[in-house]
Write a protein that holds these residues in place. Structure first.
Motif: not given
Length: 459
Positions: A385-386, A397-403
């Motif tokens: 969300l951030f 956002a998806l790439a960073i959070s999944v990582s």
């Protein structure tokens, strides 16, 4: 061997230290003796730790050996070494003769080898001397090196009436009588009994008839950490030490106060190792000693930082133009990897120390993977969300959070596996909770982070 004095409320103040210093300086011996007589020997040791060496030695030589022997054992180790260095071999021998054999052997073992022989030769009590020499011969870190020879033992063939008469002489040499040990004619441990058992039994009864044969014991070569674990598990105040599991000749006993010291030293050592400090050091050691203890792990951290730099350098061309924001999240990913790894390893190390780790390695890893996945998922939602609100890009956002989820899972697995692996190899697992885990997770975490981001973003 000195009698214990009832302790009173004690608070070390600047006024008290100044008062002692003035009495020493003015050589008011009687007033100084009267003042210190009010304190427990552990409190006096605390006072002496605050005095300079000359003043401390003056007080040591002023008081009687029965008191100062216990004071010396309570002094800070470095201060005790300095004091002993300024006492003659005969003076040290007088102190040693007032101590139980385990404390006496500990004090002598701190001296240089040549000095040890001088002190031992000045001990007048031949039996005490022989027992100290026996303890000094055992390997450090074993039950034999920790045990005391002072104990109360009785023979199974004695009657209760005869036993009561005979143990009075033995009890004078023992500070605390936790148990009475029962031996055979061959001096082999066959049981134990309490003072209550002895008092309530009929006078004509044989000791063998009232003794309890379910006695816990350790052999003389047992590792002291195992002794501590056993005593903690069964809430023992003392445990007898035998020659071997096959030959149960009673040699001595280990009391809970010695085990508390062992556990304290072990906790301090593990804490230092977890913080990346090798060797037994404290804040008062020289700069050289402190540097020698800290530098190896700091160097490992430096190598880890160089490794992380090389990984980032390798991905620079791919991300500088297309997703530069990824580089700004690198400290977050590295920090989360390090924190999760240290948390996981700390729990495992604590469990290994308390013998609470059960089940197979695979089951432990599976449990940690589920735990890390749950924690990672909760954190990833917040991070997703951030990033989305900050950058407005769903794919980023998806790439960073999944990582983040992947990095947390891997860090948790590493933090669990490494201490278990080290323990299986006979290496202290406490070494895994510090820079070792942090550095390895930093490198792997960053590598995994960039690789997943590259995959999801298609760059």
């Amino acid at each position: 061997m000195s009698e214990e004095k009832e302790n009173i409320q004690f608070e070390l103040t600047d006024e008290l230290i100044e008062q002692v210093e003035v009495l020493v300086e003015e050589k008011k011996d009687k007033e100084l003796q009267k003042l210190l007589k009010e304190f427990h020997y552990a409190d006096i040791a605390e006072i002496l730790d605050e005095l300079n060496l000359e003043e401390a030695i003056y007080v040591i030589k002023l008081l009687d050996s029965e008191t100062t022997s216990d004071i010396l054992m309570e002094l800070d180790e470095d201060n005790r070494e300095k004091v002993l260095r300024n006492l003659s071999a005969k003076e040290i021998a007088e102190e040693v003769e007032e101590l139980d054999t385990d404390d006496a052997a500990d004090m002598i073992s701190e001296l240089p080898e040549e000095r040890q022989q001088e002190v031992i030769s000045n001990i007048e009590d031949e039996e005490h001397k022989a027992e100290i020499k026996e303890l000094l011969a055992y390997e450090e870190g074993t039950a034999g090196a920790l045990m005391a020879k002072e104990l109360v033992k009785v023979y199974e063939t004695w009657t209760v009436a005869g036993c009561l008469r005979r143990i009075r002489g033995q009890a004078k040499e023992v500070t605390r009588v936790h148990s009475i040990y029962v031996v055979s004619r061959e001096e082999k441990l066959v049981g134990r009994l309490s003072l209550k058992d002895l008092i309530v039994a009929k006078s004509e009864k044989k000791i063998g008839e009232i003794a309890k044969d379910n006695v816990d014991f350790v052999n003389v070569n047992e590792d002291i950490e195992e002794v501590a674990r056993l005593m903690a598990k069964y809430d023992l105040e003392a445990i007898p030490v035998i020659e071997s599991d096959d030959n149960k000749v009673l040699l001595g006993r280990i009391t809970i106060d010695d085990i508390v010291d062992v556990m304290k030293e072990e906790a301090e050592r593990d804490y230092q190792m977890a913080a990346g400090i090798t060797g037994d050091v404290d804040s008062d050691d020289s700069i050289f000693e402190l540097t020698k203890a800290r530098l190896p792990w700091l160097f490992l951290g430096l190598i880890g930082g160089v490794g992380a730099f090389l990984i980032m350098e390798g991905f620079k061309g791919l991300f500088v133009e297309k997703a530069v924001i990824l580089f700004f999240f690198t400290p977050l990913i590295a920090a989360m990897a390090g924190n999760v790894g240290v948390q996981s390893s700390a729990i495992i190390v604590q469990g290994l120390a308390n013998d609470d780790v059960r089940g197979s390695v695979n089951s432990r890893l599976f449990k940690e993977m589920l735990l890390a996945a749950l924690n990672g998922f909760v954190l990833a939602i917040f991070l997703f969300l951030f990033v989305y609100l900050f950058e407005g890009r769903l794919d980023l956002a998806l790439a960073i959070s999944v990582s983040l989820v992947a990095v947390i899972i891997v860090a948790g697995l590493i933090g669990t596996f490494v201490p278990l692996f080290l323990n299986k190899r006979g290496i202290d697992p406490a070494i895994a909770t510090g820079p070792f885990i942090t550095t390895s997770n930093d490198i792997l975490g960053i590598l995994l982070y960039f690789w997943i981001a590259k995959l999801i973003l298609g760059i």
